[in-house]
Design a protein around this motif. Structure first.
Motif, short mmCIF file in Angstrom:
data_model
loop_
_atom_site.label_atom_id
_atom_site.label_comp_id
_atom_site.label_asym_id
_atom_site.label_seq_id
_atom_site.Cartn_x
_atom_site.Cartn_y
_atom_site.Cartn_z
N UNK A 78 0.83 -1.20 0.00
CA UNK A 78 0.00 0.00 0.00
C UNK A 78 0.87 1.25 0.00
N UNK A 79 1.92 1.25 0.77
CA UNK A 79 2.83 2.40 0.85
C UNK A 79 3.39 2.75 -0.52
N UNK A 80 3.71 1.75 -1.30
CA UNK A 80 4.29 1.96 -2.63
C UNK A 80 3.24 1.99 -3.74
N UNK A 81 1.97 2.04 -3.36
CA UNK A 81 0.86 2.12 -4.32
C UNK A 81 0.95 1.00 -5.37
N UNK A 82 1.20 -0.21 -4.89
CA UNK A 82 1.33 -1.36 -5.78
C UNK A 82 0.17 -2.34 -5.64
N UNK A 83 -0.87 -1.91 -4.95
CA UNK A 83 -2.04 -2.76 -4.81
C UNK A 83 -2.82 -2.75 -6.12
N UNK A 84 -3.71 -3.70 -6.27
CA UNK A 84 -4.50 -3.81 -7.50
C UNK A 84 -5.48 -2.66 -7.56
N UNK A 85 -5.47 -1.97 -8.67
CA UNK A 85 -6.38 -0.85 -8.87
C UNK A 85 -6.95 -1.00 -10.28
N UNK A 86 -8.24 -1.22 -10.36
CA UNK A 86 -8.89 -1.34 -11.66
C UNK A 86 -9.73 -0.08 -11.85
N UNK A 87 -9.06 0.94 -12.37
CA UNK A 87 -9.73 2.21 -12.54
C UNK A 87 -9.09 2.97 -13.68
N UNK A 88 -9.79 3.08 -14.78
CA UNK A 88 -9.25 3.79 -15.94
C UNK A 88 -9.39 5.30 -15.79
N UNK A 89 -10.26 5.75 -14.93
CA UNK A 89 -10.48 7.18 -14.75
C UNK A 89 -9.44 7.78 -13.81
N UNK A 90 -9.12 7.09 -12.74
CA UNK A 90 -8.21 7.59 -11.70
C UNK A 90 -6.87 8.07 -12.28
N UNK A 91 -6.30 7.29 -13.17
CA UNK A 91 -4.99 7.62 -13.74
C UNK A 91 -4.99 8.94 -14.50
N UNK A 92 -6.13 9.35 -15.00
CA UNK A 92 -6.21 10.57 -15.81
C UNK A 92 -6.52 11.81 -14.98
N UNK A 93 -6.74 11.64 -13.67
CA UNK A 93 -7.11 12.76 -12.81
C UNK A 93 -5.89 13.56 -12.36
N UNK A 94 -6.15 14.79 -11.92
CA UNK A 94 -5.08 15.63 -11.36
C UNK A 94 -4.68 15.07 -10.00
N UNK A 95 -3.53 15.52 -9.51
CA UNK A 95 -3.04 15.05 -8.21
C UNK A 95 -4.01 15.38 -7.09
N UNK A 96 -4.63 16.56 -7.15
CA UNK A 96 -5.58 16.95 -6.10
C UNK A 96 -6.83 16.08 -6.13
N UNK A 97 -7.32 15.75 -7.31
CA UNK A 97 -8.51 14.89 -7.41
C UNK A 97 -8.18 13.48 -6.94
#
Length: 178
Positions: free
Chosen positions: A70-89
């Motif tokens: 979790x610390x290294x953000x390596x958990x499974x994330x199935x989200x095509x929208x999240x990657x395109x968001x700004x850092x604040x969002x």
């Protein structure tokens, strides 16, 4: 703010060091599996204890390595929208997810596993299988410990994302943001 940054850094440092220690379990697990496969297929011998050791090591690796993942953000994330968001969002989504899902679920697992682990310790639970491993209660104790580490990492994530959301990134300097 400085106290929050110190807490975040302390949690991140602890989970980083603990996580690196836990990663060695994967090496041990590979060695145990190689031994098991070799003895089973070359010598036609099999051991219940060795097979149980494989899944015990996997359980430890999974439970105690979750916070590091979790610390290294390596958990499974199935989200095509999240990657395109700004850092604040992204920070806002992570704050909402941490507050409403990660923290309550971690607390729930810690609380509900308490009696499960205590009872296992009291009876010194071992394997019910002939030739199996003793001390199964040690593996069961990894459940609340692992979720406590995840809870701590969730608190660190909450602080980190709060700094991002409030434009206080200067407090992230020196923090391990891999």
């Amino acid at each position: 703010m400085k106290l929050m940054a110190k807490i975040m850094k302390l949690i991140d440092t602890f989970n980083e060091k603990f996580g690196l220690l836990v990663t060695w379990l994967s090496t041990l697990m590979v060695l145990v599996v190689c031994y098991d496969v070799t003895t089973r297929y070359l010598f036609n011998k099999s051991s219940v204890a060795v097979q149980e050791l494989e899944w015990h090591l996997f359980g430890f690796l999974f439970l105690l390595g979750a916070a590091y993942t979790l610390k290294h953000d390596r958990h499974v994330r199935v989200d095509v929208i999240y990657d395109k968001l700004s850092e604040k969002k992204k920070a806002l989504i992570d704050i909402i997810g941490t507050i409403f899902f990660l923290i309550p679920f971690s607390l729930l697992v810690i609380y509900t596993s308490k009696n499960f682990v205590i009872n296992s310790f009291l009876i010194k639970e071992g394997s019910p299988n002939p030739g199996g491993l003793p001390y199964r209660f040690i593996l069961k104790s990894a459940i609340p410990v692992g979720f406590f580490l995840v809870l701590l990492q969730g608190i660190s994530m909450l602080i980190k994302n709060f700094f991002i959301l409030t434009d206080k990134q200067e407090y992230l300097k020196g923090a391990d943001n891999d």
